[in-house]
Design a protein around this motif. Sequence first.
Motif, PDB file in Angstrom:
ATOM      1  N   PRO A 252     -65.045  -2.378  15.726  1.00 53.93           N
ATOM      2  CA  PRO A 252     -64.936  -3.055  14.425  1.00 53.93           C
ATOM      3  C   PRO A 252     -64.329  -2.086  13.402  1.00 53.93           C
ATOM      4  CG  PRO A 252     -67.174  -2.269  14.769  1.00 53.93           C
ATOM      5  CD  PRO A 252     -66.411  -1.947  16.043  1.00 53.93           C
ATOM      6  N   GLY A 253     -63.939  -2.610  12.256  1.00 55.94           N
ATOM      7  CA  GLY A 253     -63.534  -1.741  11.149  1.00 55.94           C
ATOM      8  C   GLY A 253     -62.067  -1.379  11.144  1.00 55.94           C
TER       9      GLY A 253
ATOM     10  N   SER B  54     -67.227  -9.672  -1.192  1.00 58.84           N
ATOM     11  CA  SER B  54     -68.623  -9.440  -1.586  1.00 58.84           C
ATOM     12  C   SER B  54     -69.500 -10.616  -1.152  1.00 58.84           C
ATOM     13  CB  SER B  54     -68.718  -9.299  -3.101  1.00 58.84           C
ATOM     14  OG  SER B  54     -68.502 -10.576  -3.688  1.00 58.84           O
ATOM     15  N   PRO B  55     -70.819 -10.383  -1.059  1.00 60.44           N
ATOM     16  CA  PRO B  55     -71.723 -11.506  -0.744  1.00 60.44           C
ATOM     17  C   PRO B  55     -71.562 -12.658  -1.729  1.00 60.44           C
ATOM     18  CG  PRO B  55     -72.862  -9.414  -0.499  1.00 60.44           C
ATOM     19  CD  PRO B  55     -71.510  -9.093  -1.082  1.00 60.44           C
TER      20      PRO B  55
ATOM     21  N   ASP C  50     -68.923 -12.673   7.683  1.00 59.08           N
ATOM     22  CA  ASP C  50     -70.191 -12.495   6.964  1.00 59.08           C
ATOM     23  C   ASP C  50     -70.084 -11.200   6.167  1.00 59.08           C
ATOM     24  OD1 ASP C  50     -70.586 -10.429   8.727  1.00 59.08           O
ATOM     25  OD2 ASP C  50     -72.141 -11.439   9.905  1.00 59.08           O
ATOM     26  N   ALA C  51     -71.212 -10.743   5.618  1.00 57.14           N
ATOM     27  CA  ALA C  51     -71.126  -9.597   4.701  1.00 57.14           C
ATOM     28  C   ALA C  51     -70.889  -8.276   5.430  1.00 57.14           C
ATOM     29  CB  ALA C  51     -72.398  -9.528   3.863  1.00 57.14           C
ATOM     30  N   GLY C  52     -70.969  -8.269   6.746  1.00 61.70           N
ATOM     31  CA  GLY C  52     -70.751  -7.028   7.487  1.00 61.70           C
ATOM     32  C   GLY C  52     -69.283  -6.792   7.776  1.00 61.70           C
ATOM     33  N   MET C  53     -69.029  -5.688   8.461  1.00 61.47           N
ATOM     34  CA  MET C  53     -67.651  -5.343   8.826  1.00 61.47           C
ATOM     35  C   MET C  53     -67.363  -5.903  10.217  1.00 61.47           C
ATOM     36  SD  MET C  53     -64.912  -3.573   7.919  1.00 61.47           S
ATOM     37  CE  MET C  53     -64.981  -2.023   7.053  1.00 61.47           C
ATOM     38  N   ASP C  54     -66.683  -7.056  10.276  1.00 58.70           N
ATOM     39  CA  ASP C  54     -66.300  -7.689  11.551  1.00 58.70           C
ATOM     40  C   ASP C  54     -67.510  -8.035  12.422  1.00 58.70           C
ATOM     41  OD1 ASP C  54     -63.549  -7.357  10.872  1.00 58.70           O
ATOM     42  OD2 ASP C  54     -63.687  -5.275  11.492  1.00 58.70           O
ATOM     43  N   THR C  55     -68.567  -8.525  11.759  1.00 63.57           N
ATOM     44  CA  THR C  55     -69.813  -8.791  12.484  1.00 63.57           C
ATOM     45  C   THR C  55     -70.143 -10.281  12.639  1.00 63.57           C
ATOM     46  OG1 THR C  55     -70.926  -8.484  10.370  1.00 63.57           O
ATOM     47  CG2 THR C  55     -70.997  -6.626  11.904  1.00 63.57           C
TER      48      THR C  55
ATOM     49  N   LEU D  27     -63.030  -5.882   1.930  1.00 64.64           N
ATOM     50  CA  LEU D  27     -64.263  -6.620   2.250  1.00 64.64           C
ATOM     51  C   LEU D  27     -64.595  -7.562   1.101  1.00 64.64           C
ATOM     52  CD1 LEU D  27     -67.111  -4.346   3.699  1.00 64.64           C
ATOM     53  CD2 LEU D  27     -65.981  -6.295   4.785  1.00 64.64           C
TER      54      LEU D  27
ATOM     55  N   PRO E 127     -67.738  -6.989  20.068  1.00 69.80           N
ATOM     56  CA  PRO E 127     -68.138  -6.017  19.042  1.00 69.80           C
ATOM     57  C   PRO E 127     -67.575  -4.608  19.230  1.00 69.80           C
ATOM     58  CG  PRO E 127     -69.919  -6.287  20.609  1.00 69.80           C
ATOM     59  CD  PRO E 127     -68.852  -7.257  21.019  1.00 69.80           C
TER      60      PRO E 127
END
Length: 207
Positions: free
Chosen positions: A122-123, A99-100, A146-151, A97, A119
Amino acid sequence: MSEPTRFALMASGKGSNARALLQAWGTEILPKELIAFVGIVSDQPEALALQLGAEYNIDATCIARTGFTRQDHEMRILQHLKNIGVEHLILAGYMRLLSPFFLEQFPGKIINIHPSLLPEYPGLHAIERQYEAGVRITGATVHYVDAGMDTGDIILQNSITMTGDENLEQFQKRIQCEVEHVIYPQAVRIFIEQCANTCAKNLSTKS
Ligand code: GRF
């Protein structure tokens, strides 16, 4: 005519998606006037994706994680991307992942491919989990990171119907060969066009 947009590919593994993109490079879908692949970056020294550098005559660099904090590792990647003049990033099986802080350096300019109809699933281990669950309609999704996991927002996805007779290896191969390798070049083309539109809008609001 404007210069082609400069992309790097980031991959941790075998690099079949990176290969599909490089194979499409110079064809009608990803013409060299629009896009320049200037590097492949991996965090894994053994990644087969790195071998694509020699085949396609582009920089291939491993920036290994070992011995570095996550922050230092990302700083090294960012410095390298700056050195080779990268504007946009394509994640192709990059298994960490971001980072922001890293994402802020490329706002709206990083995309990823995921082996499910997001959706859903994910992951990590999405293929194995779908296989175990007996999922028959699956597929792949290309999305903004974005900062999420596959979001992040979806750019393109396509589905495939399994027969139910596939073993895990065949299940994975069908998702990758019949969906991922087909939609990723198409999605990159859409991505470039969306970026060009955003730039044009920003310029017109400034003038
Ligand atoms: C792909 O299935 C992709 O969806 C996921 O990681 C895998 C990478 O495969 N993010 P490869 O290295 O491109 O063959």
